[in-house]
Write a protein that holds these residues in place. Sequence first.
Motif, PDB file in Angstrom:
ATOM      1  N   THR A   1       0.836  -1.204   0.000  1.00  0.00           N
ATOM      2  CA  THR A   1       0.000   0.000   0.000  1.00  0.00           C
ATOM      3  C   THR A   1       0.870   1.253   0.000  1.00  0.00           C
ATOM      4  N   ALA A   2       1.983   1.187   0.701  1.00  0.00           N
ATOM      5  CA  ALA A   2       2.773   2.408   0.920  1.00  0.00           C
ATOM      6  C   ALA A   2       3.907   2.600  -0.078  1.00  0.00           C
ATOM      7  N   MET A   3       4.327   1.545  -0.782  1.00  0.00           N
ATOM      8  CA  MET A   3       5.562   1.615  -1.581  1.00  0.00           C
ATOM      9  C   MET A   3       5.479   2.612  -2.742  1.00  0.00           C
ATOM     10  N   GLU A   4       6.639   3.001  -3.210  1.00  0.00           N
ATOM     11  CA  GLU A   4       6.746   3.846  -4.412  1.00  0.00           C
ATOM     12  C   GLU A   4       6.636   2.949  -5.647  1.00  0.00           C
ATOM     13  N   PRO A   5       6.335   3.539  -6.807  1.00  0.00           N
ATOM     14  CA  PRO A   5       6.272   2.716  -8.023  1.00  0.00           C
ATOM     15  C   PRO A   5       7.622   2.067  -8.313  1.00  0.00           C
ATOM     16  N   PRO A   6       7.623   0.774  -8.644  1.00  0.00           N
ATOM     17  CA  PRO A   6       8.902   0.143  -8.997  1.00  0.00           C
ATOM     18  C   PRO A   6       9.346   0.594 -10.391  1.00  0.00           C
ATOM     19  N   VAL A   7      10.639   0.489 -10.639  1.00  0.00           N
ATOM     20  CA  VAL A   7      11.160   0.865 -11.958  1.00  0.00           C
ATOM     21  C   VAL A   7      10.576  -0.065 -13.027  1.00  0.00           C
ATOM     22  N   ALA A   8      10.495  -1.353 -12.704  1.00  0.00           N
ATOM     23  CA  ALA A   8       9.901  -2.323 -13.626  1.00  0.00           C
ATOM     24  C   ALA A   8       9.185  -3.361 -12.790  1.00  0.00           C
ATOM     25  N   PHE A   9       8.304  -4.097 -13.432  1.00  0.00           N
ATOM     26  CA  PHE A   9       7.574  -5.112 -12.672  1.00  0.00           C
ATOM     27  C   PHE A   9       8.382  -6.404 -12.672  1.00  0.00           C
ATOM     28  N   ASP A  10       9.480  -6.381 -11.951  1.00  0.00           N
ATOM     29  CA  ASP A  10      10.232  -7.624 -11.801  1.00  0.00           C
ATOM     30  C   ASP A  10      10.647  -7.793 -10.343  1.00  0.00           C
ATOM     31  N   ALA A  11      11.129  -9.000 -10.051  1.00  0.00           N
ATOM     32  CA  ALA A  11      11.324  -9.386  -8.656  1.00  0.00           C
ATOM     33  C   ALA A  11      12.181  -8.385  -7.888  1.00  0.00           C
ATOM     34  N   GLU A  12      13.298  -7.962  -8.467  1.00  0.00           N
ATOM     35  CA  GLU A  12      14.199  -7.111  -7.685  1.00  0.00           C
ATOM     36  C   GLU A  12      13.635  -5.703  -7.512  1.00  0.00           C
ATOM     37  N   ASP A  13      13.077  -5.137  -8.583  1.00  0.00           N
ATOM     38  CA  ASP A  13      12.555  -3.775  -8.480  1.00  0.00           C
ATOM     39  C   ASP A  13      11.373  -3.684  -7.520  1.00  0.00           C
ATOM     40  N   VAL A  14      10.472  -4.644  -7.632  1.00  0.00           N
ATOM     41  CA  VAL A  14       9.299  -4.617  -6.741  1.00  0.00           C
ATOM     42  C   VAL A  14       9.769  -4.758  -5.297  1.00  0.00           C
ATOM     43  N   ARG A  15      10.675  -5.680  -5.071  1.00  0.00           N
ATOM     44  CA  ARG A  15      11.099  -5.922  -3.687  1.00  0.00           C
ATOM     45  C   ARG A  15      11.968  -4.785  -3.154  1.00  0.00           C
ATOM     46  N   ASP A  16      12.724  -4.131  -4.028  1.00  0.00           N
ATOM     47  CA  ASP A  16      13.489  -2.954  -3.581  1.00  0.00           C
ATOM     48  C   ASP A  16      12.532  -1.906  -3.005  1.00  0.00           C
ATOM     49  N   GLN A  17      11.441  -1.679  -3.709  1.00  0.00           N
ATOM     50  CA  GLN A  17      10.509  -0.642  -3.257  1.00  0.00           C
ATOM     51  C   GLN A  17       9.774  -1.061  -1.982  1.00  0.00           C
ATOM     52  N   LYS A  18       9.474  -2.342  -1.873  1.00  0.00           N
ATOM     53  CA  LYS A  18       8.823  -2.792  -0.634  1.00  0.00           C
ATOM     54  C   LYS A  18       9.759  -2.602   0.548  1.00  0.00           C
ATOM     55  N   VAL A  19      11.024  -2.939   0.339  1.00  0.00           N
ATOM     56  CA  VAL A  19      11.997  -2.779   1.429  1.00  0.00           C
ATOM     57  C   VAL A  19      12.091  -1.298   1.822  1.00  0.00           C
ATOM     58  N   ASN A  20      12.125  -0.416   0.833  1.00  0.00           N
ATOM     59  CA  ASN A  20      12.194   1.011   1.148  1.00  0.00           C
ATOM     60  C   ASN A  20      10.998   1.453   1.989  1.00  0.00           C
TER      61      ASN A  20
END
Length: 509
Positions: free
Chosen positions: A254-273
């Motif tokens: 709910t809170a994350m920023e948009p990921p750069v791309a819809f792939d495992a690392e980008d999505v998870r980077d934003q969730k971690v942030n």
Amino acid sequence: RIEQPVVIVVFGASGDLSKRKLIPALYQLAYQNLLPANFTLLGFARTPYTDDEFRELAREGVTQYSTAGFDEHLWRWFSQNLFYMSGNYDDLESFQALAKRLEELDAERNTGGNYLFYLATPPSVFKPITSLIAETGLCCRTSADHLRRIVIEKPFGHDLESAKDLNQHLLNLFDEDQIYRIDHYLGKETVQNILVFRFGNGIFEPIWNRNYVDHVQITVAETLGIGDRGGYYDKAGAIRDMLQNHMMQLLALTAMEPPVAFDAEDVRDQKVNALRSIRPLDPEEVDQWVVRAQYGPGVSEGQEIPAYLEEKGVDPHSTTETYVAWKTEIDNWRWNGVPFYLRTGKALAGKVTEINIVFRKPPLMLFANLIANPNTQVPPSNVLTLRIQPDEGIRLTFDAKRPGPAVNVERVAMDFSYSESFGKDPGDAYERLLLDAILGDTTLFIRRDEIEVAWERITRILNGWKMQEEKAAQAGKRLRLPRYAAGTWGPKEADELLARDGRYWRNPH
Ligand code: BG6
């Protein structure tokens, strides 16, 4: 459809998770014709069963829990791919026998040496199992030419230190991309849809921030008590069972920023942030931010529920919470000053998981006196509800003029329902996660840093509670948690947590 042949080795195959979730999910994949022709499942557990006895157990699971119903013809094909062996989780010989059995299955069924190891066991044996898998060469970093992966169920640790320790242990043996830490909430269609809803549409994201959002509420309510899971639950409590994992994931999405791309690392980077932006709580101040409670006797959905302290397997003086409510803030540009209120509990008035984005009031309340509402303060009327389960859907609430000569304002809603729009209910979470684990897509699995930052924030709450217990013990007293009657929406202390901020919980209808 999966083309790659694979043997799924399920540790803990005689247990509840396997019977209720894993085997029915695989059967449902078979029903949709998504499994490879030589799909193979090898169950491994302590209880001695023959292949046929195991198939009987699996049949019970499928007839009771499969959402695809039961089809005799399909079952005949499916069940002949199920095998079983018994062994001990900490015994080298058992794992040598496992390696031998896998070789045989490979030769007979042409499964190409591809193994997916699924740990559906209690966490106490995660370490011995993975050590022995590595020691027998069944899965190691160098198994690159074959599919060799480990799927690991929750609970992943019981605090920050133990989670770090387990991560370290696994990473000493395997590469991060071989480790699939499961949170079954991520397999739910409605949870995945949070990303599509937010980032696949142009109209919501511009108002998804502190300028327009008053606060966010995340509720995961269950009607059942803990039933016969007392032994496990009394050591876990609502915070470890639900908040640290499922609810933190809902919060991150709910809170994350948009990921750069819809792939495992980008999505998870934003969730971690997003998780890293959660304000670290000072354990001394735990009571200002967190409410915990236990259910007392009551009736929920027509079922009599005893007090938690009287449940089987629960210490009669237990201070384990069956309800937790947490107010937190996310210290970043998007969310500064917007509280997030999370609550979860057993034996509550309804079974529902939803996220409510409550928008701010208009700058001038022209019609405030025309709203028939029992609250003295006019609450914000615009709420976007993401209904994760049941009745999966999305609802936007707003005020409208009731037809007639006078200006009467009434709260109405626009609704989207999955079953109406798509003609079917969303599938089971485990189906999707098993498919992704076999296909090698880690997007819906939890990365090492994600689990550690989630635990870091939660461990602060646990430390606060520990301090309270130590203080009580020093004063020669026993800590007693607030109570709520089973079948209600939780303790009054949780209502007060929001009332202090001039807000209230949006209880689902
Ligand atoms: C599990 C918890 O992880 O999730 C259970 O251990 C809980 O206590 C369950 O009941 C809820 O899952 P779901 O999919 O029914 O919302």
